[in-house]
Scaffold this motif. Structure first.
Motif, PDB file in Angstrom:
ATOM      1  N   HIS A 147       0.830  -1.199   0.000  1.00  0.00           N
ATOM      2  CA  HIS A 147       0.000   0.000   0.000  1.00  0.00           C
ATOM      3  C   HIS A 147       0.861   1.244   0.000  1.00  0.00           C
ATOM      4  CE1 HIS A 147      -3.465  -2.335   0.121  1.00  0.00           C
ATOM      5  NE2 HIS A 147      -3.988  -1.995   1.285  1.00  0.00           N
ATOM      6  N   ARG A 148       0.405   2.275  -0.692  1.00  0.00           N
ATOM      7  CA  ARG A 148       1.183   3.510  -0.828  1.00  0.00           C
ATOM      8  C   ARG A 148       1.196   4.335   0.461  1.00  0.00           C
ATOM      9  NH1 ARG A 148      -0.453   8.435  -4.947  1.00  0.00           N
ATOM     10  NH2 ARG A 148       1.129   9.915  -4.245  1.00  0.00           N
ATOM     11  N   TYR A 149       0.050   4.361   1.155  1.00  0.00           N
ATOM     12  CA  TYR A 149      -0.086   5.261   2.289  1.00  0.00           C
ATOM     13  C   TYR A 149       0.117   4.527   3.615  1.00  0.00           C
ATOM     14  CZ  TYR A 149      -2.295   8.136  -1.270  1.00  0.00           C
ATOM     15  OH  TYR A 149      -2.554   8.849  -2.415  1.00  0.00           O
ATOM     16  N   MET A 150       0.862   5.170   4.510  1.00  0.00           N
ATOM     17  CA  MET A 150       1.064   4.612   5.846  1.00  0.00           C
ATOM     18  C   MET A 150       0.939   5.746   6.859  1.00  0.00           C
ATOM     19  SD  MET A 150       4.145   1.846   5.200  1.00  0.00           S
ATOM     20  CE  MET A 150       3.818   0.931   6.701  1.00  0.00           C
ATOM     21  N   TYR A 151       0.498   5.396   8.059  1.00  0.00           N
ATOM     22  CA  TYR A 151       0.154   6.392   9.077  1.00  0.00           C
ATOM     23  C   TYR A 151       0.630   5.905  10.449  1.00  0.00           C
ATOM     24  CZ  TYR A 151      -3.365   7.135   5.394  1.00  0.00           C
ATOM     25  OH  TYR A 151      -4.004   7.312   4.185  1.00  0.00           O
ATOM     26  N   TRP A 152       0.957   6.851  11.298  1.00  0.00           N
ATOM     27  CA  TRP A 152       1.202   6.566  12.714  1.00  0.00           C
ATOM     28  C   TRP A 152       0.199   7.367  13.546  1.00  0.00           C
ATOM     29  CZ3 TRP A 152       3.706   2.838  15.011  1.00  0.00           C
ATOM     30  CH2 TRP A 152       4.796   2.223  14.371  1.00  0.00           C
ATOM     31  N   GLY A 168      -8.786   9.694  22.276  1.00  0.00           N
ATOM     32  CA  GLY A 168      -8.992   8.872  21.101  1.00  0.00           C
ATOM     33  C   GLY A 168      -7.713   8.705  20.305  1.00  0.00           C
ATOM     34  N   LEU A 169      -7.874   8.353  19.047  1.00  0.00           N
ATOM     35  CA  LEU A 169      -6.742   8.172  18.151  1.00  0.00           C
ATOM     36  C   LEU A 169      -6.379   9.509  17.519  1.00  0.00           C
ATOM     37  CD1 LEU A 169      -8.005   4.913  16.538  1.00  0.00           C
ATOM     38  CD2 LEU A 169      -5.633   5.200  17.256  1.00  0.00           C
ATOM     39  N   ARG A 170      -5.115   9.847  17.555  1.00  0.00           N
ATOM     40  CA  ARG A 170      -4.642  11.090  16.949  1.00  0.00           C
ATOM     41  C   ARG A 170      -3.477  10.816  16.008  1.00  0.00           C
ATOM     42  NH1 ARG A 170      -3.515  14.776  22.089  1.00  0.00           N
ATOM     43  NH2 ARG A 170      -2.777  12.751  22.870  1.00  0.00           N
ATOM     44  N   LEU A 171      -3.522  11.460  14.856  1.00  0.00           N
ATOM     45  CA  LEU A 171      -2.515  11.240  13.824  1.00  0.00           C
ATOM     46  C   LEU A 171      -1.213  11.961  14.174  1.00  0.00           C
ATOM     47  CD1 LEU A 171      -1.950  10.059  10.964  1.00  0.00           C
ATOM     48  CD2 LEU A 171      -2.717  12.266  10.064  1.00  0.00           C
ATOM     49  N   ILE A 172      -0.095  11.214  14.096  1.00  0.00           N
ATOM     50  CA  ILE A 172       1.216  11.782  14.398  1.00  0.00           C
ATOM     51  C   ILE A 172       1.902  12.233  13.109  1.00  0.00           C
ATOM     52  CG2 ILE A 172       3.438  11.388  15.504  1.00  0.00           C
ATOM     53  CD1 ILE A 172       2.129   9.062  17.043  1.00  0.00           C
ATOM     54  N   HIS A 173       2.109  11.278  12.206  1.00  0.00           N
ATOM     55  CA  HIS A 173       2.701  11.534  10.893  1.00  0.00           C
ATOM     56  C   HIS A 173       2.087  10.567   9.903  1.00  0.00           C
ATOM     57  CE1 HIS A 173       6.173  14.269  11.599  1.00  0.00           C
ATOM     58  NE2 HIS A 173       6.307  13.665  12.768  1.00  0.00           N
ATOM     59  N   GLY A 205       1.140  15.222  11.145  1.00  0.00           N
ATOM     60  CA  GLY A 205      -0.246  15.135  11.553  1.00  0.00           C
ATOM     61  C   GLY A 205      -0.533  16.093  12.682  1.00  0.00           C
ATOM     62  N   GLU A 206      -1.544  15.760  13.437  1.00  0.00           N
ATOM     63  CA  GLU A 206      -2.055  16.631  14.493  1.00  0.00           C
ATOM     64  C   GLU A 206      -1.111  16.786  15.687  1.00  0.00           C
ATOM     65  OE1 GLU A 206      -5.647  14.984  16.038  1.00  0.00           O
ATOM     66  OE2 GLU A 206      -5.844  16.442  17.667  1.00  0.00           O
ATOM     67  N   GLY A 216       7.992  16.260  18.750  1.00  0.00           N
ATOM     68  CA  GLY A 216       8.734  15.248  19.482  1.00  0.00           C
ATOM     69  C   GLY A 216       8.870  13.936  18.734  1.00  0.00           C
ATOM     70  N   TYR A 217       8.304  13.869  17.542  1.00  0.00           N
ATOM     71  CA  TYR A 217       8.345  12.648  16.724  1.00  0.00           C
ATOM     72  C   TYR A 217       8.936  12.952  15.346  1.00  0.00           C
ATOM     73  CZ  TYR A 217       4.723  11.048  20.013  1.00  0.00           C
ATOM     74  OH  TYR A 217       4.003  10.713  21.130  1.00  0.00           O
ATOM     75  N   SER A 218       9.635  11.973  14.794  1.00  0.00           N
ATOM     76  CA  SER A 218      10.048  12.046  13.406  1.00  0.00           C
ATOM     77  C   SER A 218       9.785  10.687  12.763  1.00  0.00           C
ATOM     78  CB  SER A 218      11.532  12.408  13.283  1.00  0.00           C
ATOM     79  OG  SER A 218      12.334  11.422  13.898  1.00  0.00           O
ATOM     80  N   VAL A 219       9.706  10.674  11.438  1.00  0.00           N
ATOM     81  CA  VAL A 219       9.422   9.433  10.721  1.00  0.00           C
ATOM     82  C   VAL A 219      10.368   9.307   9.536  1.00  0.00           C
ATOM     83  CG1 VAL A 219       6.980   9.225  11.368  1.00  0.00           C
ATOM     84  CG2 VAL A 219       7.633  10.598   9.368  1.00  0.00           C
ATOM     85  N   SER A 220      10.476   8.083   9.057  1.00  0.00           N
ATOM     86  CA  SER A 220      11.220   7.844   7.828  1.00  0.00           C
ATOM     87  C   SER A 220      10.599   6.673   7.080  1.00  0.00           C
ATOM     88  CB  SER A 220      12.698   7.558   8.119  1.00  0.00           C
ATOM     89  OG  SER A 220      12.841   6.355   8.832  1.00  0.00           O
ATOM     90  N   ARG A 221      10.682   6.774   5.758  1.00  0.00           N
ATOM     91  CA  ARG A 221      10.165   5.694   4.931  1.00  0.00           C
ATOM     92  C   ARG A 221      11.117   5.539   3.733  1.00  0.00           C
ATOM     93  NH1 ARG A 221       4.217   5.100   2.292  1.00  0.00           N
ATOM     94  NH2 ARG A 221       4.333   2.879   1.804  1.00  0.00           N
ATOM     95  N   SER A 222      11.994   4.585   3.843  1.00  0.00           N
ATOM     96  CA  SER A 222      12.976   4.344   2.790  1.00  0.00           C
ATOM     97  C   SER A 222      12.537   3.220   1.844  1.00  0.00           C
ATOM     98  CB  SER A 222      14.331   4.001   3.406  1.00  0.00           C
ATOM     99  OG  SER A 222      14.209   2.858   4.224  1.00  0.00           O
TER     100      SER A 222
END
Lengths: 113, 115
Positions: free
Chosen positions: B29-34, B42-47, B58-59, B63-69
């Motif tokens: 899948h193309r899209y991924m979420y944390w 409730g659930l809150r979107l980070i990145h 995201g919201e 304090g967070y970072s992401v990577s997708r290689s």
């Protein structure tokens, strides 16, 4: 005002009855609407999605959407004890592309024998 | 869980340490979420990510970072963990269907405790 509002419950219904779960949202640009079921300690599980006004039925579940009233609901017919869970309403502006979801805090449903 | 795994499933760490959570999917899948899930919020979107090397905030991204290689992996890093980041973290994936529908499916979650 929260963007997506749900009554936290618990909503208690007897086995075999219809459970009605409600959700209101504030963003009039919302295009996609989802219901997730989450058992305690587990991850959310998608049970229904709805994109246009009206009713959508899938087995014992019916989702209802009214964009003019900014209201989406989930009906569960013939409720079973296994339906006891927290139900999360989620909305998104995007019908395609990136689909960032905004969630309500969930309604706890208890189906009693 | 729709071909999604998260690791670790449980972690206890100390304040100030870096932590990396991994999400792996086999659905292409193309899209991924944390997301993070906390009582009362409730659930809150980070990145989220819309492709390899393409990510956005995201919201609650501070304090967070992401990577997708790679398509299959999406990493969430807490640069210096704080007690306020104690939470359950969920990864989700989605793909745009031919009919324009776009549904997200969640992984099993990671319970993180910062002491």
């Amino acid at each position: 005002q929260k963007e997506v509002e749900q009554n936290s419950g618990p909503l208690s219904v007897p086995e075999g009855a219809i459970a009605s779960l409600n959700c209101t949202y504030s963003d009039r640009g919302s295009q996609s609407f989802f219901w997730y079921r989450q058992y305690s300690g587990k991850s959310p599980e998608l049970i229904m999605s709805i994109y246009s006004n009206g009713d959508k039925e899938d087995g014992r579940f019916t989702a209802q959407l009214n964009k003019a009233s900014q209201y989406v609901s989930l009906l569960i017919r013939d409720s079973q004890p296994s339906d006891s869970a927290t139900y999360l309403c989620a909305v998104s502006r995007g019908q395609g592309g990136g689909n960032k979801l905004t969630f309500g805090t969930g309604t706890q449903l208890k189906v009693e024998l | 869980d729709a071909g999604i795994t998260q690791s670790p499933r449980h972690k206890v760490t100390e304040t100030g340490t870096p932590v990396t959570l991994r999400c792996h999917q086999t659905e292409n899948h193309r899209y991924m979420y944390w997301y993070r899930q906390d009582p009362g919020h409730g659930l809150r979107l980070i990145h989220y990510s819309y492709g390899v090397k393409d990510t956005d905030k995201g919201e609650v991204s501070d304090g967070y970072s992401v990577s997708r290689s790679k398509t299959e992996d999406f990493l969430l890093t807490l640069e210096s963990a704080t007690s306020s980041q104690t939470s359950v973290y969920f990864c989700a994936i989605s793909e745009l269907s031919g009919t324009g529908k776009h549904e997200q499916y969640f992984g099993p979650g990671t319970r993180l405790t910062v002491t």
